[in-house]
Scaffold this active site. Structure first.
Site, PDB file in Angstrom:
ATOM      1  N   HIS A   1      24.195  60.331  73.359  1.00 31.74           N
ATOM      2  CA  HIS A   1      25.584  60.331  73.821  1.00 31.74           C
ATOM      3  C   HIS A   1      26.027  58.904  74.068  1.00 31.74           C
ATOM      4  O   HIS A   1      25.234  58.087  74.534  1.00 31.74           O
ATOM      5  CB  HIS A   1      25.736  61.151  75.115  1.00 31.74           C
TER       6      HIS A   1
ATOM      7  N   ASP B   1      25.806  69.963  73.330  1.00 29.69           N
ATOM      8  CA  ASP B   1      25.786  70.757  72.099  1.00 29.69           C
ATOM      9  C   ASP B   1      24.400  71.252  71.715  1.00 29.69           C
ATOM     10  O   ASP B   1      24.254  72.036  70.780  1.00 29.69           O
ATOM     11  CB  ASP B   1      26.354  69.921  70.939  1.00 29.69           C
TER      12      ASP B   1
HETATM   13  N1  CMC Z   1      18.801  60.984  66.605  1.00 30.77           N
HETATM   14  C1  CMC Z   1      18.146  59.858  66.287  1.00 30.77           C
HETATM   15  N2  CMC Z   1      18.547  58.616  66.601  1.00 30.77           N
HETATM   16  C2  CMC Z   1      19.695  58.515  67.296  1.00 30.77           C
HETATM   17  C3  CMC Z   1      20.458  59.639  67.690  1.00 30.77           C
HETATM   18  C4  CMC Z   1      19.975  60.909  67.316  1.00 30.77           C
HETATM   19  N3  CMC Z   1      20.648  62.029  67.654  1.00 30.77           N
HETATM   20  N4  CMC Z   1      21.542  59.250  68.361  1.00 30.77           N
HETATM   21  C5  CMC Z   1      21.482  57.896  68.400  1.00 30.77           C
HETATM   22  N5  CMC Z   1      20.362  57.460  67.762  1.00 30.77           N
HETATM   23  C6  CMC Z   1      19.921  56.057  67.635  1.00 30.77           C
HETATM   24  C7  CMC Z   1      20.764  55.329  66.589  1.00 30.77           C
HETATM   25  O1  CMC Z   1      20.152  55.381  65.309  1.00 30.77           O
HETATM   26  C8  CMC Z   1      20.804  53.940  67.159  1.00 30.77           C
HETATM   27  O2  CMC Z   1      19.589  53.295  66.844  1.00 30.77           O
HETATM   28  P1  CMC Z   1      19.563  51.686  66.582  1.00 30.77           P
HETATM   29  O3  CMC Z   1      19.993  51.061  67.862  1.00 30.77           O
HETATM   30  O4  CMC Z   1      18.135  51.419  66.232  1.00 30.77           O
HETATM   31  O5  CMC Z   1      20.521  51.425  65.465  1.00 30.77           O
HETATM   32  C9  CMC Z   1      20.837  54.132  68.654  1.00 30.77           C
HETATM   33  O6  CMC Z   1      20.214  55.417  68.882  1.00 30.77           O
HETATM   34  C10 CMC Z   1      22.247  54.149  69.259  1.00 30.77           C
HETATM   35  O7  CMC Z   1      23.021  55.086  68.518  1.00 30.77           O
HETATM   36  P2  CMC Z   1      24.560  54.851  68.164  1.00 30.77           P
HETATM   37  O8  CMC Z   1      24.931  55.723  67.015  1.00 30.77           O
HETATM   38  O9  CMC Z   1      24.833  53.385  68.031  1.00 30.77           O
HETATM   39  O10 CMC Z   1      25.226  55.372  69.512  1.00 30.77           O
HETATM   40  P3  CMC Z   1      26.691  55.902  69.691  1.00 30.77           P
HETATM   41  O11 CMC Z   1      27.001  55.803  71.124  1.00 30.77           O
HETATM   42  O12 CMC Z   1      27.614  55.215  68.744  1.00 30.77           O
HETATM   43  O13 CMC Z   1      26.609  57.431  69.205  1.00 30.77           O
HETATM   44  C11 CMC Z   1      26.358  59.764  69.211  1.00 30.77           C
HETATM   45  C12 CMC Z   1      26.530  58.514  70.061  1.00 30.77           C
HETATM   46  C13 CMC Z   1      26.539  61.011  70.076  1.00 30.77           C
HETATM   47  C14 CMC Z   1      27.442  59.803  68.104  1.00 30.77           C
HETATM   48  C15 CMC Z   1      24.943  59.752  68.565  1.00 30.77           C
HETATM   49  O14 CMC Z   1      23.952  59.787  69.586  1.00 30.77           O
HETATM   50  C16 CMC Z   1      24.734  60.910  67.590  1.00 30.77           C
HETATM   51  O15 CMC Z   1      25.100  60.780  66.415  1.00 30.77           O
HETATM   52  N6  CMC Z   1      24.162  62.068  68.063  1.00 30.77           N
HETATM   53  C17 CMC Z   1      24.010  63.244  67.246  1.00 30.77           C
HETATM   54  C18 CMC Z   1      25.344  63.989  67.180  1.00 30.77           C
HETATM   55  C19 CMC Z   1      25.666  64.697  68.480  1.00 30.77           C
HETATM   56  O16 CMC Z   1      24.834  65.380  69.049  1.00 30.77           O
HETATM   57  N7  CMC Z   1      26.934  64.576  68.916  1.00 30.77           N
HETATM   58  C20 CMC Z   1      27.448  65.280  70.101  1.00 30.77           C
HETATM   59  C21 CMC Z   1      27.861  64.360  71.201  1.00 30.77           C
HETATM   60  S1  CMC Z   1      28.121  65.245  72.749  1.00 30.77           S
HETATM   61  C22 CMC Z   1      29.446  66.294  72.462  1.00 30.77           C
HETATM   62  C23 CMC Z   1      30.704  65.580  72.203  1.00 30.77           C
HETATM   63  O17 CMC Z   1      31.126  64.786  73.034  1.00 30.77           O
HETATM   64  O18 CMC Z   1      31.324  65.866  71.186  1.00 30.77           O
END
Ligand code: CMC
Length: 427
Positions: A305, A362
């Site tokens: 998140h 989720d």
């Molecule tokens: N599985 C594996 N690695 C992950 C995941 C994951 N679910 N989420 C983040 N990472 C890693 C990502 O690869 C990155 O690694 P690095 O620093 O080495 O590049 C690091 O963690 C930070 O991730 P980010 O994408 O830069 O973080 P963000 O804040 O931009 O993204 C997120 C947050 C929710 C989009 C992301 O964690 C994700 O894609 N999660 C899976 C989708 C998900 O479950 N979304 C629902 C969010 S909660 C409900 C809502 O609000 O809609």
């Protein structure tokens, strides 16, 4: 920390105000930055940028705290109802008994949709994703309710908000009915908001339908958990669309479009699909390895998140609700075991610990929704239904803010500088 922050550029030293909220970190007021320095700030994804002030919802991502108007999500999900939380978010305080009855009555009496709206559904393919249908039909509401679109009138804004909250379950149930070829079911005023939605979704005209109180309560709680989450992507989309003075129904359709993405509300559908694909506990390590592999775009859906760097408090409530629902319905879903073991393995894995990746709202919701009988492609529709409350509350807050301006971010331009046009024959 003082109330000013010093910024030194090549030519000047600037004092910027640091504004305090009621709780949470201070924010540096950079509104005059461009005028005073000729520079913008750069923050793709808004990771360090507050786009507005708001009194609706507070999140402390490090502590795993979520408050709506000061009340914790744990307390609200245990003691309140979705309609009460809707009132709280929209109006700012918990309602008295009379106020809650009045609000329930108002919402109940707006649940029917214009009969002509049903024609829209027939324009969609039967196999259309219900979120595609929702984007279309909610946007289409803007063509029907012309008496509540003067956004400068608080009364009209409230009517539009009530209509959106009330009609969303009807439209969502119609999207489901259309996909399975069953007749639309009209709302019933003697049922609760959530009971009515269940009936419109699962009943058929051929027989009586009795709302199961366990399911009704669990779904109502799921709606509470999704009602609002401060300036997330879809809420910011609604605010940005609304900042131009756009039609409220069209703004919410924009929010629905944004919510659909798998990084946001679409994650509940993606998470259950992922759990089903994993299928059995012994296959979990392979998926964890994939999620950690930089060359593989796969992510654990329902994990991570932007704001929570500690457990998502909504996931805790959701996990507890899964247990209650599965046991009440006497369902033994092996996918729940896969989910629990996946969570456990990820939480003991250095990659997930270092990056502070925990299950989010989720991760578990799909298991309950599936046990209730919703197909996976309806999951995000349910999220949209509940989040409509947050969207309209934010939209109202924004429009009534005297400092509100059209949202207009700037950019760091990286394209070519000005160059002469070359006629096609000379290229
Ligand atoms: N599985 C594996 N690695 C992950 C995941 C994951 N679910 N989420 C983040 N990472 C890693 C990502 O690869 C990155 O690694 P690095 O620093 O080495 O590049 C690091 O963690 C930070 O991730 P980010 O994408 O830069 O973080 P963000 O804040 O931009 O993204 C997120 C947050 C929710 C989009 C992301 O964690 C994700 O894609 N999660 C899976 C989708 C998900 O479950 N979304 C629902 C969010 S909660 C409900 C809502 O609000 O809609």
């Amino acid at each position: 920390m003082s109330d000013t922050v010093k910024l030194t550029t090549d030519s000047k030293e600037l004092e910027l105000k640091a504004l305090s909220g009621s709780v949470g970190p201070k924010v540096i007021d950079i509104r005059k930055l461009y005028a005073q320095t000729g520079m913008f700030t750069y923050d793709p994804g808004f990771t360090s940028t507050a786009s507005c002030d708001s009194a609706l919802t507070y999140i402390d991502g490090d502590e795993g705290v979520l408050l709506h108007r000061g009340y914790s999500i744990e307390e609200l999900s245990e003691k309140s109802s979705f309609m009460e939380v809707a009132y709280l978010l929209l109006r700012g305080s918990l309602p008295s008994k009379d106020e809650l009855d009045g609000f329930n009555n108002t919402i109940t009496r707006h649940t029917m949709v214009h009969e002509q709206l049903s024609q829209f559904y027939r324009g969609f393919r039967r196999d259309a994703h219900p979120m595609a249908i929702m984007c279309g039909v909610v946007g289409a509401l803007s063509a029907f309710y012309h008496d509540s679109t003067d956004i400068t009138d608080p009364q009209q804004r409230m009517i539009a908000s009530h209509r959106l909250i009330a009609k969303m379950p009807t439209l969502a149930a119609m999207a489901y009915k259309y996909s399975i070829g069953q007749p639309f079911v009209y709302p019933r005023n003697d049922l609760s908001y959530t009971g009515n939605f269940l009936r419109m979704t699962f009943s058929v005209p051929a027989e009586e339908y009795e709302v199961n109180p366990v399911i009704e309560q669990a779904l109502d709680r799921i709606f509470i958990l999704h009602a609002d989450h401060e300036q997330n992507a879809s809420t910011s989309t609604v605010r940005l669309a609304g900042s131009s003075g756009a039609n409220p129904f069209a703004c919410i359709a924009a929010g629905i479009a944004c919510l659909w993405g798998p990084a946001h509300g679409g994650a509940n559908e993606a998470a259950l699909n992922m759990l089903r694909e994993i299928g059995t506990p012994e296959r979990i390590p392979a998926y964890i390895a994939r999620a950690k592999n930089k060359d593989d775009p796969f992510r654990l859906m329902g994990f991570g998140h932007r704001v929570y760097k500690n457990y998502d408090p909504r996931a805790t409530v959701m996990q507890k609700t899964v247990r209650e629902v599965l046991s009440a319905l006497k369902v033994n879903d092996p996918i729940f075991d896969v989910a629990l073991q996946l969570e456990d393995m990820a939480l003991h894995d250095d990659y997930f610990r270092e990056k502070k990746l925990f299950p989010n709202v989720d991760f578990y919701s799909g298991i309950i929704l599936s046990a209730i009988g919703f197909p996976t492609d309806m999951f995000t529709v349910l999220f949209a239904l509940a989040r409509t409350v947050g969207w309209v509350a934010h939209w109202n807050e924004m429009i009534s803010d005297p400092e509100q301006k059209i949202g207009r971010p700037r950019q760091l331009y990286t394209g070519p500088a000005q160059r002469p046009y070359v006629p096609v024959a000379q290229r």
